[in-house]
Design a protein around this motif. Structure first.
Motif, mmCIF file in Angstrom:
data_model
loop_
_atom_site.group_PDB
_atom_site.id
_atom_site.type_symbol
_atom_site.label_atom_id
_atom_site.label_comp_id
_atom_site.label_asym_id
_atom_site.label_seq_id
_atom_site.Cartn_x
_atom_site.Cartn_y
_atom_site.Cartn_z
ATOM 1 N N ALA A 147 2.059 -38.799 -42.747
ATOM 2 C CA ALA A 147 2.206 -38.387 -41.354
ATOM 3 C C ALA A 147 1.118 -38.994 -40.475
ATOM 4 C CB ALA A 147 2.134 -36.876 -41.261
ATOM 5 N N ASN A 148 1.438 -39.062 -39.201
ATOM 6 C CA ASN A 148 0.473 -39.533 -38.224
ATOM 7 C C ASN A 148 0.644 -38.668 -36.980
ATOM 8 O OD1 ASN A 148 -1.323 -40.920 -36.683
ATOM 9 N ND2 ASN A 148 -0.305 -42.891 -36.829
ATOM 10 N N ILE A 149 -0.327 -37.806 -36.700
ATOM 11 C CA ILE A 149 -0.274 -36.878 -35.575
ATOM 12 C C ILE A 149 -1.405 -37.208 -34.618
ATOM 13 C CG2 ILE A 149 -0.361 -34.468 -34.863
ATOM 14 C CD1 ILE A 149 0.479 -33.762 -37.736
ATOM 15 N N ASN A 150 -1.079 -37.336 -33.331
ATOM 16 C CA ASN A 150 -2.082 -37.638 -32.315
ATOM 17 C C ASN A 150 -1.792 -36.850 -31.048
ATOM 18 O OD1 ASN A 150 -3.664 -39.887 -33.556
ATOM 19 N ND2 ASN A 150 -1.635 -40.812 -33.648
ATOM 20 N N GLN A 151 -2.713 -36.898 -30.122
ATOM 21 C CA GLN A 151 -2.497 -36.372 -28.788
ATOM 22 C C GLN A 151 -2.016 -37.514 -27.903
ATOM 23 O OE1 GLN A 151 -6.023 -34.620 -27.139
ATOM 24 N NE2 GLN A 151 -5.828 -32.760 -28.336
ATOM 25 N N SER A 152 -1.164 -37.167 -26.953
ATOM 26 C CA SER A 152 -0.703 -38.148 -25.967
ATOM 27 C C SER A 152 -0.967 -37.583 -24.579
ATOM 28 C CB SER A 152 0.796 -38.403 -26.133
ATOM 29 O OG SER A 152 1.267 -39.199 -25.063
ATOM 30 N N ILE A 153 -1.426 -38.426 -23.673
ATOM 31 C CA ILE A 153 -1.650 -37.972 -22.291
ATOM 32 C C ILE A 153 -0.341 -37.903 -21.516
ATOM 33 C CG2 ILE A 153 -4.041 -38.726 -22.184
ATOM 34 C CD1 ILE A 153 -3.028 -41.189 -20.605
ATOM 35 N N ASP A 154 0.760 -38.357 -22.137
ATOM 36 C CA ASP A 154 2.087 -38.226 -21.546
ATOM 37 C C ASP A 154 2.546 -36.793 -21.806
ATOM 38 O OD1 ASP A 154 4.645 -38.392 -20.619
ATOM 39 O OD2 ASP A 154 5.240 -40.057 -21.916
ATOM 40 N N ALA A 155 2.261 -35.905 -20.861
ATOM 41 C CA ALA A 155 2.457 -34.474 -21.075
ATOM 42 C C ALA A 155 3.608 -33.924 -20.250
ATOM 43 C CB ALA A 155 1.172 -33.731 -20.725
ATOM 44 N N LEU A 156 4.295 -32.942 -20.826
ATOM 45 C CA LEU A 156 5.302 -32.190 -20.085
ATOM 46 C C LEU A 156 4.620 -31.105 -19.264
ATOM 47 C CD1 LEU A 156 8.240 -31.416 -19.450
ATOM 48 C CD2 LEU A 156 8.223 -30.034 -21.535
ATOM 49 N N ILE A 157 3.699 -30.395 -19.867
ATOM 50 C CA ILE A 157 2.893 -29.376 -19.192
ATOM 51 C C ILE A 157 1.450 -29.548 -19.642
ATOM 52 C CG2 ILE A 157 4.738 -27.695 -18.867
ATOM 53 C CD1 ILE A 157 3.778 -26.237 -21.352
ATOM 54 N N ASP A 158 0.537 -29.044 -18.886
ATOM 55 C CA ASP A 158 -0.897 -29.149 -19.175
ATOM 56 C C ASP A 158 -1.332 -30.607 -19.271
ATOM 57 O OD1 ASP A 158 -1.268 -26.385 -19.052
ATOM 58 O OD2 ASP A 158 -0.742 -26.143 -21.158
ATOM 59 N N ASN A 159 -2.304 -30.896 -20.151
ATOM 60 C CA ASN A 159 -2.949 -32.207 -20.145
ATOM 61 C C ASN A 159 -2.480 -33.179 -21.217
ATOM 62 O OD1 ASN A 159 -4.577 -31.425 -17.973
ATOM 63 N ND2 ASN A 159 -5.981 -30.395 -19.373
ATOM 64 N N TYR A 160 -1.785 -32.689 -22.232
ATOM 65 C CA TYR A 160 -1.362 -33.590 -23.302
ATOM 66 C C TYR A 160 -0.168 -33.016 -24.044
ATOM 67 C CZ TYR A 160 -3.744 -30.447 -26.537
ATOM 68 O OH TYR A 160 -4.127 -29.354 -27.252
ATOM 69 N N ILE A 220 16.566 -46.679 -35.412
ATOM 70 C CA ILE A 220 15.301 -45.953 -35.248
ATOM 71 C C ILE A 220 14.334 -46.504 -36.295
ATOM 72 C CG2 ILE A 220 14.185 -43.703 -35.204
ATOM 73 C CD1 ILE A 220 16.410 -43.992 -33.082
ATOM 74 N N PRO A 221 13.451 -47.442 -35.911
ATOM 75 C CA PRO A 221 12.582 -48.110 -36.895
ATOM 76 C C PRO A 221 11.364 -47.272 -37.288
ATOM 77 C CG PRO A 221 12.150 -48.980 -34.715
ATOM 78 C CD PRO A 221 13.296 -48.001 -34.573
ATOM 79 N N SER A 222 10.775 -47.617 -38.417
ATOM 80 C CA SER A 222 9.513 -47.015 -38.844
ATOM 81 C C SER A 222 8.474 -47.226 -37.752
ATOM 82 C CB SER A 222 9.028 -47.666 -40.143
ATOM 83 O OG SER A 222 7.782 -47.150 -40.525
ATOM 84 N N GLY A 223 7.638 -46.230 -37.528
ATOM 85 C CA GLY A 223 6.619 -46.309 -36.496
ATOM 86 C C GLY A 223 7.084 -45.759 -35.156
ATOM 87 N N SER A 224 8.349 -45.326 -35.077
ATOM 88 C CA SER A 224 8.846 -44.718 -33.840
ATOM 89 C C SER A 224 8.063 -43.447 -33.544
ATOM 90 C CB SER A 224 10.334 -44.380 -33.980
ATOM 91 O OG SER A 224 11.091 -45.551 -34.138
ATOM 92 N N LYS A 225 7.944 -43.115 -32.270
ATOM 93 C CA LYS A 225 7.124 -41.977 -31.863
ATOM 94 C C LYS A 225 7.950 -40.936 -31.109
ATOM 95 C CE LYS A 225 2.930 -44.735 -31.608
ATOM 96 N NZ LYS A 225 2.563 -44.435 -32.951
ATOM 97 N N ILE A 226 7.702 -39.675 -31.463
ATOM 98 C CA ILE A 226 8.295 -38.523 -30.785
ATOM 99 C C ILE A 226 7.159 -37.717 -30.177
ATOM 100 C CG2 ILE A 226 9.422 -36.278 -31.156
ATOM 101 C CD1 ILE A 226 11.438 -38.469 -31.220
ATOM 102 N N LEU A 227 7.313 -37.312 -28.928
ATOM 103 C CA LEU A 227 6.354 -36.430 -28.262
ATOM 104 C C LEU A 227 6.933 -35.026 -28.202
ATOM 105 C CD1 LEU A 227 5.257 -38.622 -25.224
ATOM 106 C CD2 LEU A 227 4.201 -38.458 -27.481
ATOM 107 N N ILE A 228 6.094 -34.029 -28.500
ATOM 108 C CA ILE A 228 6.471 -32.622 -28.358
ATOM 109 C C ILE A 228 5.732 -32.095 -27.149
ATOM 110 C CG2 ILE A 228 6.517 -30.341 -29.412
ATOM 111 C CD1 ILE A 228 6.250 -31.759 -32.141
ATOM 112 N N GLY A 229 6.490 -31.760 -26.107
ATOM 113 C CA GLY A 229 5.889 -31.294 -24.866
ATOM 114 C C GLY A 229 5.738 -29.792 -24.793
#
Length: 138
Positions: free
Chosen positions: A6-19, A113-122
């Protein structure tokens, strides 16, 4: 995250709040990002909702308490630049603690949907009622 790939990070592309939470699809098998430890009652309907965007194969699950049973919805093939709502509701077959919500994510070359694709949870919701109108507020 259930798996060493797994690879989990923060993204500044936010739905609410800052990330938002950014998950990278590194396997063609489901890997789950989850929140457990919720006390659940077998006589109660539970509602789960997540707002996601990005590219990946995603399914929303509700884990029943005190068991390994996880009830997952359909797989959603996402390639979205806008936030998308995925919902699920279930009444567990037993009561206890360690229930919760799980979001499975994977890649699938055959679906584009290739390996390395990213999903954001807002935003994520699990409760005994549906989220209030307008949730999450932007």
């Amino acid at each position: 995250w259930t798996g060493a790939e797994a690879n989990i990070n923060q993204s500044i592309d936010a739905l609410i709040d800052n990330y938002s939470t950014e998950l990278t699809a590194t396997t063609s098998n489901n890997r789950g990002f989850y929140q457990y430890e919720k006390t659940m009652n077998e006589d109660t309907m539970y509602y789960a909702e997540v707002w996601v965007k990005g590219t990946g194969v995603v399914s929303l699950c509700i884990k029943y308490p005190n068991t390994d049973t996880t009830n997952c919805g359909d797989e959603n093939i996402l390639n979205e630049v806008s936030w998308t709502k995925i919902s699920r509701s279930r009444q567990p077959s037993n009561s206890g603690n360690n229930g919760g919500i799980k979001l499975n994510i994977k890649y699938d070359d055959s679906q584009g949907i290739p390996s390395g694709s990213k999903i954001l949870i807002g935003a994520a919701w699990l409760g005994e009622a549906e989220p209030p109108a307008g949730w999450p507020s932007q």
